[in-house]
Design a protein around this motif. Structure first.
Motif, PDB file in Angstrom:
ATOM      1  N   GLU A   1     -43.575 -27.133 -97.683  1.00  0.00           N
ATOM      2  CA  GLU A   1     -43.581 -28.434 -98.359  1.00  0.00           C
ATOM      3  C   GLU A   1     -42.191 -29.051 -98.317  1.00  0.00           C
ATOM      4  OE1 GLU A   1     -45.325 -31.268 -99.050  1.00  0.00           O
ATOM      5  OE2 GLU A   1     -46.725 -29.804 -99.879  1.00  0.00           O
ATOM      6  N   ILE A   2     -42.148 -30.388 -98.208  1.00  0.00           N
ATOM      7  CA  ILE A   2     -40.883 -31.114 -98.095  1.00  0.00           C
ATOM      8  C   ILE A   2     -40.822 -32.161 -99.206  1.00  0.00           C
ATOM      9  CG2 ILE A   2     -39.422 -32.488 -96.555  1.00  0.00           C
ATOM     10  CD1 ILE A   2     -41.224 -31.330 -94.253  1.00  0.00           C
ATOM     11  N   TYR A   3     -39.644 -32.309 -99.801  1.00  0.00           N
ATOM     12  CA  TYR A   3     -39.449 -33.215-100.927  1.00  0.00           C
ATOM     13  C   TYR A   3     -38.282 -34.161-100.644  1.00  0.00           C
ATOM     14  CZ  TYR A   3     -42.296 -29.913-103.632  1.00  0.00           C
ATOM     15  OH  TYR A   3     -43.324 -29.119-104.088  1.00  0.00           O
ATOM     16  N   PHE A   4     -38.288 -35.298-101.318  1.00  0.00           N
ATOM     17  CA  PHE A   4     -37.101 -36.136-101.342  1.00  0.00           C
ATOM     18  C   PHE A   4     -36.076 -35.478-102.267  1.00  0.00           C
ATOM     19  CE2 PHE A   4     -40.443 -39.383-100.445  1.00  0.00           C
ATOM     20  CZ  PHE A   4     -40.000 -39.719 -99.176  1.00  0.00           C
ATOM     21  N   LEU A   5     -34.793 -35.736-102.003  1.00  0.00           N
ATOM     22  CA  LEU A   5     -33.745 -35.057-102.752  1.00  0.00           C
ATOM     23  C   LEU A   5     -32.534 -35.957-102.960  1.00  0.00           C
ATOM     24  CD1 LEU A   5     -32.590 -32.346-103.931  1.00  0.00           C
ATOM     25  CD2 LEU A   5     -31.627 -31.943-101.649  1.00  0.00           C
ATOM     26  N   HIS A   6     -32.095 -36.037-104.216  1.00  0.00           N
ATOM     27  CA  HIS A   6     -30.788 -36.625-104.539  1.00  0.00           C
ATOM     28  C   HIS A   6     -30.303 -35.963-105.824  1.00  0.00           C
ATOM     29  CE1 HIS A   6     -28.004 -40.184-105.607  1.00  0.00           C
ATOM     30  NE2 HIS A   6     -27.438 -39.430-104.690  1.00  0.00           N
ATOM     31  N   GLY A   7     -29.582 -34.893-105.670  1.00  0.00           N
ATOM     32  CA  GLY A   7     -29.155 -34.122-106.827  1.00  0.00           C
ATOM     33  C   GLY A   7     -30.264 -33.228-107.338  1.00  0.00           C
ATOM     34  N   LEU A   8     -31.365 -33.848-107.745  1.00  0.00           N
ATOM     35  CA  LEU A   8     -32.582 -33.151-108.151  1.00  0.00           C
ATOM     36  C   LEU A   8     -33.696 -33.516-107.176  1.00  0.00           C
ATOM     37  CD1 LEU A   8     -32.310 -33.927-111.953  1.00  0.00           C
ATOM     38  CD2 LEU A   8     -32.039 -31.656-110.940  1.00  0.00           C
TER      39      LEU A   8
ATOM     40  N   ILE B   1     -42.423 -34.187 -88.816  1.00  0.00           N
ATOM     41  CA  ILE B   1     -42.766 -35.042 -87.672  1.00  0.00           C
ATOM     42  C   ILE B   1     -44.283 -35.168 -87.532  1.00  0.00           C
ATOM     43  CG2 ILE B   1     -42.641 -35.209 -85.149  1.00  0.00           C
ATOM     44  CD1 ILE B   1     -39.837 -33.828 -85.424  1.00  0.00           C
ATOM     45  N   ASP B   2     -44.994 -34.068 -87.696  1.00  0.00           N
ATOM     46  CA  ASP B   2     -46.465 -34.111 -87.655  1.00  0.00           C
ATOM     47  C   ASP B   2     -47.014 -34.983 -88.779  1.00  0.00           C
ATOM     48  OD1 ASP B   2     -46.449 -32.437 -85.472  1.00  0.00           O
ATOM     49  OD2 ASP B   2     -47.008 -30.629 -86.591  1.00  0.00           O
ATOM     50  N   MET B   3     -46.376 -34.899 -89.941  1.00  0.00           N
ATOM     51  CA  MET B   3     -46.803 -35.686 -91.095  1.00  0.00           C
ATOM     52  C   MET B   3     -46.665 -37.183 -90.822  1.00  0.00           C
ATOM     53  SD  MET B   3     -45.128 -35.554 -94.927  1.00  0.00           S
ATOM     54  CE  MET B   3     -44.992 -33.773 -94.860  1.00  0.00           C
ATOM     55  N   LEU B   4     -45.548 -37.565 -90.215  1.00  0.00           N
ATOM     56  CA  LEU B   4     -45.331 -38.974 -89.872  1.00  0.00           C
ATOM     57  C   LEU B   4     -46.427 -39.469 -88.935  1.00  0.00           C
ATOM     58  CD1 LEU B   4     -41.475 -38.753 -89.363  1.00  0.00           C
ATOM     59  CD2 LEU B   4     -42.601 -40.312 -90.965  1.00  0.00           C
ATOM     60  N   GLN B   5     -46.744 -38.664 -87.943  1.00  0.00           N
ATOM     61  CA  GLN B   5     -47.765 -39.057 -86.975  1.00  0.00           C
ATOM     62  C   GLN B   5     -49.147 -39.125 -87.619  1.00  0.00           C
ATOM     63  OE1 GLN B   5     -47.231 -36.892 -83.364  1.00  0.00           O
ATOM     64  NE2 GLN B   5     -48.004 -38.615 -82.171  1.00  0.00           N
TER      65      GLN B   5
ATOM     66  N   SER C   1     -36.412 -28.875 -98.198  1.00  0.00           N
ATOM     67  CA  SER C   1     -37.381 -27.898 -98.687  1.00  0.00           C
ATOM     68  C   SER C   1     -36.878 -27.403-100.044  1.00  0.00           C
ATOM     69  CB  SER C   1     -37.508 -26.732 -97.707  1.00  0.00           C
ATOM     70  OG  SER C   1     -36.300 -25.986 -97.678  1.00  0.00           O
ATOM     71  N   ARG C   2     -37.712 -26.623-100.730  1.00  0.00           N
ATOM     72  CA  ARG C   2     -37.319 -26.046-102.018  1.00  0.00           C
ATOM     73  C   ARG C   2     -37.303 -24.538-101.917  1.00  0.00           C
ATOM     74  NH1 ARG C   2     -39.793 -29.111-107.268  1.00  0.00           N
ATOM     75  NH2 ARG C   2     -39.164 -27.090-108.153  1.00  0.00           N
ATOM     76  N   ALA C   3     -36.163 -23.951-102.242  1.00  0.00           N
ATOM     77  CA  ALA C   3     -36.019 -22.496-102.141  1.00  0.00           C
ATOM     78  C   ALA C   3     -36.898 -21.770-103.151  1.00  0.00           C
ATOM     79  CB  ALA C   3     -34.557 -22.110-102.355  1.00  0.00           C
TER      80      ALA C   3
ATOM     81  N   PHE D   1     -30.757 -34.164 -94.083  1.00  0.00           N
ATOM     82  CA  PHE D   1     -31.719 -33.065 -94.148  1.00  0.00           C
ATOM     83  C   PHE D   1     -31.036 -31.871 -94.803  1.00  0.00           C
ATOM     84  CE2 PHE D   1     -32.769 -35.552 -90.329  1.00  0.00           C
ATOM     85  CZ  PHE D   1     -34.108 -35.856 -90.576  1.00  0.00           C
ATOM     86  N   TYR D   2     -31.729 -31.236 -95.750  1.00  0.00           N
ATOM     87  CA  TYR D   2     -31.180 -30.068 -96.439  1.00  0.00           C
ATOM     88  C   TYR D   2     -32.204 -28.928 -96.400  1.00  0.00           C
ATOM     89  CZ  TYR D   2     -28.068 -33.653 -98.315  1.00  0.00           C
ATOM     90  OH  TYR D   2     -27.179 -34.694 -98.451  1.00  0.00           O
ATOM     91  N   ALA D   3     -31.706 -27.724 -96.130  1.00  0.00           N
ATOM     92  CA  ALA D   3     -32.559 -26.523 -96.130  1.00  0.00           C
ATOM     93  C   ALA D   3     -33.808 -26.733 -95.281  1.00  0.00           C
ATOM     94  CB  ALA D   3     -32.947 -26.147 -97.569  1.00  0.00           C
ATOM     95  N   MET D   4     -33.611 -27.350 -94.122  1.00  0.00           N
ATOM     96  CA  MET D   4     -34.737 -27.664 -93.232  1.00  0.00           C
ATOM     97  C   MET D   4     -34.690 -26.762 -92.000  1.00  0.00           C
ATOM     98  SD  MET D   4     -36.649 -30.367 -94.321  1.00  0.00           S
ATOM     99  CE  MET D   4     -37.155 -31.390 -92.933  1.00  0.00           C
ATOM    100  N   THR D   5     -35.679 -25.880 -91.850  1.00  0.00           N
ATOM    101  CA  THR D   5     -35.815 -25.074 -90.645  1.00  0.00           C
ATOM    102  C   THR D   5     -36.507 -25.895 -89.565  1.00  0.00           C
ATOM    103  OG1 THR D   5     -38.000 -24.268 -91.278  1.00  0.00           O
ATOM    104  CG2 THR D   5     -36.074 -23.006 -92.073  1.00  0.00           C
ATOM    105  N   HIS D   6     -36.588 -25.351 -88.369  1.00  0.00           N
ATOM    106  CA  HIS D   6     -37.325 -26.031 -87.298  1.00  0.00           C
ATOM    107  C   HIS D   6     -38.774 -26.242 -87.724  1.00  0.00           C
ATOM    108  CE1 HIS D   6     -39.298 -26.716 -83.402  1.00  0.00           C
ATOM    109  NE2 HIS D   6     -38.119 -27.175 -83.015  1.00  0.00           N
ATOM    110  N   GLY D   7     -39.318 -25.279 -88.459  1.00  0.00           N
ATOM    111  CA  GLY D   7     -40.686 -25.416 -88.940  1.00  0.00           C
ATOM    112  C   GLY D   7     -40.856 -26.575 -89.897  1.00  0.00           C
ATOM    113  N   HIS D   8     -39.876 -26.786 -90.773  1.00  0.00           N
ATOM    114  CA  HIS D   8     -39.943 -27.929 -91.691  1.00  0.00           C
ATOM    115  C   HIS D   8     -39.888 -29.243 -90.918  1.00  0.00           C
ATOM    116  CE1 HIS D   8     -38.386 -24.930 -94.761  1.00  0.00           C
ATOM    117  NE2 HIS D   8     -39.464 -25.430 -95.353  1.00  0.00           N
ATOM    118  N   HIS D   9     -38.997 -29.304 -89.925  1.00  0.00           N
ATOM    119  CA  HIS D   9     -38.900 -30.528 -89.125  1.00  0.00           C
ATOM    120  C   HIS D   9     -40.221 -30.800 -88.392  1.00  0.00           C
ATOM    121  CE1 HIS D   9     -34.730 -31.847 -89.499  1.00  0.00           C
ATOM    122  NE2 HIS D   9     -34.363 -30.574 -89.504  1.00  0.00           N
TER     123      HIS D   9
END
Length: 316
Positions: free
Chosen positions: A101-108, A151-155, A93-95, A139-147
């Motif tokens: 919203e969830i993003y891919f992350l590698h440094g930035l 998971i819903d998004m994948l489905q 997530s982004r603080a 996973f970084y900065a991911m609450t249960h809500g983000h997870h």
């Protein structure tokens, strides 16, 4: 110039290979698969040390991080079209944003995860016998809500294409084709127990050499393969070199590709071409900048060695 890998290479495999467990086949993958684009204007991610995040207030530091965070040049669509079937995914997530919203992350931060998954699904719609491995391993900065949202998004995006977790040795291309399955999701979190289509992270081990030395990397890959037959899992050989601080300082302007990857990929490719797939051999192999050499072609070509094993000896 390397011969182009067919975008339908899995669907084109004959019964001698498509009936084998997927864990026995050689499959090309990409490292930090999403990093073909990262946002230089975004905050530094939670995958970086606090000291780096403080330094990133200096504009030049963000430019440096970008040079060393990008490990791929091809988009998801381009990687898929070139034969890549395993994707190494790290999300956050982004603080600085409200919401889930969830993003891919590698440094930035990279693109939104939804956009990346949608691009993969679009390819799969047009290539009905291709199967992808989505490995959510950080996973970084991911609450249960983000997870829950992920998971819903994948489905929502993949629907019936998602394959239920089962014994690895039972999974073949033929068995997946019969069920219309094209997506295997590996989820390195205890939440994998809560959803049938999430494969536990332990079924996709990816030992990491964490070295700048190509010879040390190759020794590590060989050692990891020697242990593989004891496990009933898939297996990722991470054929990548990892920069250290002194590497970054030495290649300050050049970046990862020009400092580590260009000069070492030919050696790594030679090692790949010397391998054999199977329960005691290679399975998934990942690389940085997968287009620089005939990486995908070399990995896929290893599967022909399995056919040779089935060829009867000519009678004299």
């Amino acid at each position: 110039m390397a011969e182009k890998v067919p975008a339908d290479w899995m669907g084109s495999l004959g019964p001698g290979l498509s009936a084998l467990p997927l864990a026995n086949l050689a499959i090309p993958g990409s490292h930090d698969s999403f990093s073909f684009w990262v946002d230089e204007e975004s905050p530094i991610g939670a995958d970086q040390a606090a000291s780096v995040r403080r330094l990133a207030r200096i504009a030049l530091v963000k430019k440096l991080i970008k040079k060393w965070s990008v490990t791929q040049s091809l988009t998801f669509k381009e990687q898929l079209e070139s034969g890549i079937r395993y994707f190494d995914l790290r999300v956050s997530s982004r603080a600085d944003e409200a919401g889930e919203e969830i993003y891919f992350l590698h440094g930035l931060f990279g693109m939104k995860v939804r956009d990346g998954l949608t691009a993969i699904n679009t390819f799969l719609r047009h290539h009905g016998r291709e199967v992808v491995f989505l490995d959510f391993n950080h996973f970084y900065a991911m609450t249960h809500g983000h997870h829950t949202r992920l998971i819903d998004m994948l489905q929502e995006i993949f629907g019936s294409k998602l394959g239920t977790a089962e014994h690895v040795e039972n999974v073949t291309l033929q068995s997946l084709w019969k069920k219309g399955v094209q997506v295997l999701v590996f989820y390195h979190s205890g939440l994998s127990r809560e959803c049938a289509f999430l494969w536990p992270g332990r079924t996709m081990p990816a030992p990491w050499a964490n070295t700048t030395s190509v010879q040390e990397l190759l020794r590590f890959l060989e050692s990891a393969l020697s242990e593989r037959s004891k496990l009933s899992t898939f297996h990722v050989s991470q054929a990548i070199l990892t920069p250290r601080l002194h590497t970054v300082l030495r290649g300050f302007k050049a970046g990862l590709k020009d400092t580590l990857v260009h000069r070492n990929l030919p050696i790594i490719l030679s090692w790949i071409k010397s391998q054999k797939p199977g329960i005691k051999g290679v399975n998934i192999i990942t690389s940085d900048f997968v287009e620089l050499v005939d990486f995908a072609e070399a990995v896929i070509g290893l599967n022909n060695l399995l056919l040779e094993d089935e060829t009867p000896t000519a009678q004299s």
